[in-house]
Enzyme design. Structure first.
Site, mmCIF file in Angstrom:
data_model
loop_
_atom_site.group_PDB
_atom_site.id
_atom_site.type_symbol
_atom_site.label_atom_id
_atom_site.label_comp_id
_atom_site.label_asym_id
_atom_site.label_seq_id
_atom_site.Cartn_x
_atom_site.Cartn_y
_atom_site.Cartn_z
ATOM 1 N N CYS A 42 44.659 44.545 2.727
ATOM 2 C CA CYS A 42 45.410 43.394 2.210
ATOM 3 C C CYS A 42 46.878 43.723 1.973
ATOM 4 C CB CYS A 42 44.769 42.893 0.918
ATOM 5 S SG CYS A 42 45.594 41.442 0.241
ATOM 6 N N CYS A 47 46.775 40.538 4.348
ATOM 7 C CA CYS A 47 47.166 39.243 3.800
ATOM 8 C C CYS A 47 48.564 39.216 3.200
ATOM 9 C CB CYS A 47 46.133 38.767 2.779
ATOM 10 S SG CYS A 47 45.458 40.022 1.702
ATOM 11 N N LYS A 50 51.256 39.554 6.109
ATOM 12 C CA LYS A 50 51.065 38.386 6.965
ATOM 13 C C LYS A 50 51.596 37.121 6.288
ATOM 14 C CE LYS A 50 47.419 36.285 6.491
ATOM 15 N NZ LYS A 50 45.968 36.135 6.280
ATOM 16 N N TYR A 177 40.447 32.950 11.997
ATOM 17 C CA TYR A 177 41.618 32.718 11.141
ATOM 18 C C TYR A 177 42.782 33.620 11.505
ATOM 19 C CZ TYR A 177 40.556 36.814 8.191
ATOM 20 O OH TYR A 177 40.349 38.089 7.731
ATOM 21 N N GLU A 181 46.395 32.157 12.644
ATOM 22 C CA GLU A 181 47.542 32.464 11.797
ATOM 23 C C GLU A 181 48.680 33.076 12.600
ATOM 24 O OE1 GLU A 181 45.271 33.183 7.518
ATOM 25 O OE2 GLU A 181 45.599 34.865 8.865
ATOM 26 N N HIS A 437 51.670 11.474 -9.440
ATOM 27 C CA HIS A 437 52.417 10.815 -8.356
ATOM 28 C C HIS A 437 53.918 11.084 -8.479
ATOM 29 C CE1 HIS A 437 53.169 7.714 -5.366
ATOM 30 N NE2 HIS A 437 54.124 7.223 -6.150
ATOM 31 N N GLU A 442 47.496 14.314 -5.147
ATOM 32 C CA GLU A 442 46.903 13.134 -5.767
ATOM 33 C C GLU A 442 45.846 12.484 -4.874
ATOM 34 O OE1 GLU A 442 49.369 9.538 -6.179
ATOM 35 O OE2 GLU A 442 50.851 10.519 -4.889
#
Length: 448
Positions: A42, A47, A50, A177, A181, A437, A442
């Site tokens: 990682c 991660c 990346k 993934y 990515e 909002h 939302e």
């Protein structure tokens, strides 16, 4: 005489470091072996760097969109070495923090590869052997590379962070993934990207509507896809280009070929057979719910067990192991409703059951609610890219058992929404929540 430890950890990644730190905090004498850099996949090659590349890639469209918001940016020029070197510097900084964590908790760090030697011993590549009461294997996983002629000319995601220059044409093998990515990253940096997948599906395991939306958007952005295709040979030309002989599609020439076809547990030459540690048919270490292997006193956590290959899961497993074995507080990890994300362009985020999984479990009475919309920013920027949010609801209890999203900032939104799913909140609970909002989030409480 050989050093003796209450706990010796093989692998100083996220899971191993967490286990070592917590065990030491419980009073155990702890040693840890790492043959490359502290921090694991990682931090060093996964991660974290990346995600920094993903941030860099997003500026490509942000700069274009800025004109509609009144910003006059006369020149858009990307300099790969600047981003590359800054990312690598951040990796260095983080590795230093991981080392400091071990030092602060009085964990002995051996910069060597550890190997199970049986009989409560770990043999180090330096020639030393340590004796231990308990051993934790946390060596992680490694990118899979197929055995095809010329494979030495291809790279994996590990090497992307060190490229001397940015390739103009990139082929990426895989549909998961990692492939999607890096396709988004290279595409936004100006490269022509082709994803080559041996099946006809990307992001297998994700909700069908979401993955179809990512495919549509990716093609609109100029990413090419070659489905039901494989590589037969890779030949390096005199000018450095790669000639790819294909099966299932036309041959192609590229500047770089990246294999992103999955990660396999790193159990080669680990001494599992000597120590009596059983592996499954994929080479992963078999463990029970308390991370115990088939060998007494030997445990394993993280990607090497191939349960859920995610850093936060490895950290939880390492922590639970240390509390159980050294903190007199036995506990296990709950693998239900683990959120996950794909940092594609745009990103995908999900938690819980997909629609098809829910129908298999609860029947066709499963309810789904969707919101298909353009983010406000995209409207003003005249960008036609649409987001998609989806709720999957169990019909009898009205509980929301799955959330699936694709669109700007969806991973950030999902982290909070995953709490609601984990807590077992119902669709009525979502409906009763007042919308914030104007936000994209939302939409989660406005679906009817």
């Amino acid at each position: 005489m050989a050093e003796h430890y209450d706990l010796f950890v093989i692998g100083a990644g996220s899971g191993g470091v967490r286990a070592a730190r917590i065990a030491a905090g419980h009073g155990a004498k702890v040693g840890i072996a790492e043959d490359y850099r502290v921090g694991g996949t990682c931090v060093i090659r996964g991660c974290v760097p990346k995600k920094l590349l993903v941030y860099g890639a997003h500026f490509a469209e942000d700069i274009e969109d800025a004109a509609m918001f009144g910003w006059d940016i006369p020149e858009k020029r990307f300099v790969w070495p600047t981003l590359r070197d800054n990312v690598l510097a951040e990796v260095d900084r983080l590795e230093g923090l991981y080392r400091q964590t071990l030092q602060n908790n009085k964990v002995d760090l051996y910069e060597a590869r550890g190997r199970l030697a049986g009989g409560g011993k770990v043999q180090l590549s330096t020639g030393e052997t340590v004796t231990v009461d308990k051993i934790l294997v946390a060596v992680g996983a490694w990118p899979f590379m197929p055995d095809i002629p010329g494979i030495e000319h291809a790279i994996t995601s590990n090497e992307v962070f060190h490229l001397p220059e940015l390739p103009k044409r990139v082929a990426i093998a895989g549909g998961g993934y990692i492939a999607n990515e890096f396709a988004g990253i290279f595409n936004q940096f100006g490269a022509h990207v082709t994803i080559v997948n041996r099946s006809d599906t990307i992001l297998r395991g994700y909700d069908e509507q979401v993955r179809d939306r990512l495919l549509q958007i990716s093609m609109t952005k100029g990413i090419d896809f070659r489905f039901n295709s494989t590589f037969e040979t890779i030949e390096k030309m005199d000018d450095g280009r790669l000639h790819l002989t294909m099966k299932g599609c036309d041959d192609m020439e590229v500047d770089q070929l990246v294999f992103a076809t999955g990660r396999i547990p790193k159990t080669d030459d680990l001494g599992c057979e000597v120590a009596g540690v059983s592996l499954d048919d994929k080479g992963a270490i078999k463990v029970d719910e308390y991370n115990q292997t088939s060998a007494k006193g030997v445990f394993a956590v993280g990607d090497v067990t191939d349960r859920i290959q995610l850093t936060p899961v490895a950290i939880r497993e390492g922590h639970a192991f240390a509390d159980t074995q050294f903190g007199d507080a036995p506990r296990t990890v709950d693998y239900d409703f683990v959120p996950n994300a794909v940092f594609s362009h745009p990103p995908v985020a999900a938690v819980g059951l997909t629609e098809s999984q829910a129908r298999e479990r609860f029947g066709n009475e499963v309810k789904t609610y969707t919101s298909d919309f353009r983010a406000m920013k995209n409207v003003l920027a005249n960008r036609h890219e649409r987001s998609l949010y989806k709720l999957v609801v169990e019909p009898v209890s009205d509980k929301v058992v799955g959330i699936h999203m694709i669109g700007p900032e969806t991973p950030e939104i999902l982290q909070a929404a995953a709490i609601a799913v984990k807590a077992g909140l119902t669709k009525a609970d979502f409906d009763a929540t007042v919308a914030l909002h104007p936000t994209m989030a939302e939409e989660l409480v406005l679906m009817r």
